[in-house]
Structures are given as C-alpha cells and as structure tokens.
Scaffold this active site. Structure first.
Site, mmCIF file in Angstrom:
data_model
loop_
_atom_site.group_PDB
_atom_site.id
_atom_site.type_symbol
_atom_site.label_atom_id
_atom_site.label_comp_id
_atom_site.label_asym_id
_atom_site.label_seq_id
_atom_site.Cartn_x
_atom_site.Cartn_y
_atom_site.Cartn_z
ATOM 1 N N HIS A 1 0.835 -1.207 0.000
ATOM 2 C CA HIS A 1 0.000 0.000 0.000
ATOM 3 C C HIS A 1 0.868 1.253 0.000
ATOM 4 O O HIS A 1 2.043 1.215 0.375
ATOM 5 C CB HIS A 1 -0.912 0.011 1.221
ATOM 6 C CG HIS A 1 -1.983 -1.026 1.186
ATOM 7 N ND1 HIS A 1 -3.043 -1.018 2.060
ATOM 8 C CD2 HIS A 1 -2.164 -2.107 0.384
ATOM 9 C CE1 HIS A 1 -3.832 -2.036 1.800
ATOM 10 N NE2 HIS A 1 -3.321 -2.724 0.795
ATOM 11 N N GLU B 1 0.926 3.847 1.943
ATOM 12 C CA GLU B 1 1.485 4.196 3.247
ATOM 13 C C GLU B 1 2.713 3.341 3.571
ATOM 14 O O GLU B 1 3.698 3.848 4.112
ATOM 15 C CB GLU B 1 0.444 3.990 4.365
ATOM 16 C CG GLU B 1 -0.799 4.819 4.189
ATOM 17 C CD GLU B 1 -1.934 4.087 3.494
ATOM 18 O OE1 GLU B 1 -3.092 4.298 3.884
ATOM 19 O OE2 GLU B 1 -1.665 3.303 2.555
ATOM 20 N N CYS C 1 -6.165 1.797 5.841
ATOM 21 C CA CYS C 1 -6.793 0.543 6.240
ATOM 22 C C CYS C 1 -6.217 0.135 7.599
ATOM 23 O O CYS C 1 -5.270 0.746 8.102
ATOM 24 C CB CYS C 1 -6.531 -0.543 5.193
ATOM 25 S SG CYS C 1 -4.808 -1.132 5.160
ATOM 26 N N CYS D 1 -2.387 -0.718 7.507
ATOM 27 C CA CYS D 1 -1.543 0.473 7.433
ATOM 28 C C CYS D 1 -1.610 1.270 8.730
ATOM 29 O O CYS D 1 -0.593 1.781 9.202
ATOM 30 C CB CYS D 1 -1.942 1.339 6.243
ATOM 31 S SG CYS D 1 -1.529 0.571 4.665
#
Length: 149
Positions: free
Chosen positions: A57, A59, A87, A90
């Site tokens: 992801h 992040e 999410c 993360c």
C-alpha cells in the site's frame, strides 16, 4: 504558511502519487511523509498489482522510504499525508512507526481503520486530521473504479 496551506500543499503531493498509481492501473492512493522541518522524506503509491503483494500500500511504501532516509524505524514527530483513510493494516504500521500526525483526504467507509475499531491504532500522542482535499481525493477513487465497471 498556515497549517491549512501546508496540509493542502503536501496533500497535493500525495495526490500526484495517487495519479501515478492510477496511470499504472493501481488503486489510486498516494502518500508522503514530511519531517518536522517540512522536508518530504518518504513518498509512495499503491504497488499491489506491480509487486503482486497485498501489503504494498501507499502508506507502507512511504514509511519504508522515510525510515531508510532517516536510518531508523521510528518516525516520531513526522506527518503522514495520504489520500484515503488508512486501512487497518496500514494504521497498525503507522502506529508502530510512531508517526506523530496523520492527515488523510477521503474517508473509506468500507475498509478504513475506523470501520474496524473504535480505539485509535495510532501512537497515543498522534493526532489525526481528515478531509484535507477530501472531495478531490474521493473523486480520483470514483473515477478509477468507474473505469473498472
């Protein structure tokens, strides 16, 4: 520069990362991490398709880059700008990295951390600011998913 102007400036950088993800047919989420002195020390966008890795992801990419730049795993007093609410995975990583401030654009009612927990997963001293350029961030996501239908 006011906090609001600074937040918009760095969120625009995160949006540029999100657009790069979209060009690569990745979910258009972008992130940047800024040091206490106002320097971008990490940036990233989703790479889950390119890397065949569900954890790639935006992040996570930005946190890895920032930690490498600083030479340590803790990002205390840094600010993470991300185009969409993190999410739960993360958010946990953001907490472990001890990031001091999280700024996100669009809420994620289906997969955002707030839909899974009532307790903050972030460091106890961390602050959260939501909705920075939220309409623009949300529109990018809508455009991407509309093109997939």
């Amino acid at each position: 520069m006011t906090q609001e102007e600074s937040d918009e400036k760095f969120m625009r950088m995160a949006l540029a990362e999100a657009r790069e993800a979209m060009e690569r047919d990745e979910v258009p989420i972008g992130a940047v991490i800024v040091s206490p002195r106002g320097m971008v020390i990490g940036r990233g966008h989703n790479l889950t398709e390119a890397l065949a890795d569900v954890s790639a992801h935006a992040e996570m990419q930005a946190i890895t880059a920032a930690a490498q730049m600083l030479g340590g795993k803790y990002l205390q007093n840094c600010t993470l700008y991300v185009t969409v609410e993190p999410c739960l995975m993360c958010a946990g990583t953001i907490g472990w990295a001890q990031i001091g401030r999280v700024v996100y654009g669009a809420a994620d009612e289906k997969r955002g951390y707030r839909s899974f927990t009532s307790r903050s997963p972030f460091h106890p001293r961390a602050t959260v600011t939501s909705g920075v350029l939220g309409d623009e961030c949300a529109e990018l996501m809508r455009t991407f998913f509309k093109s997939k239908r």
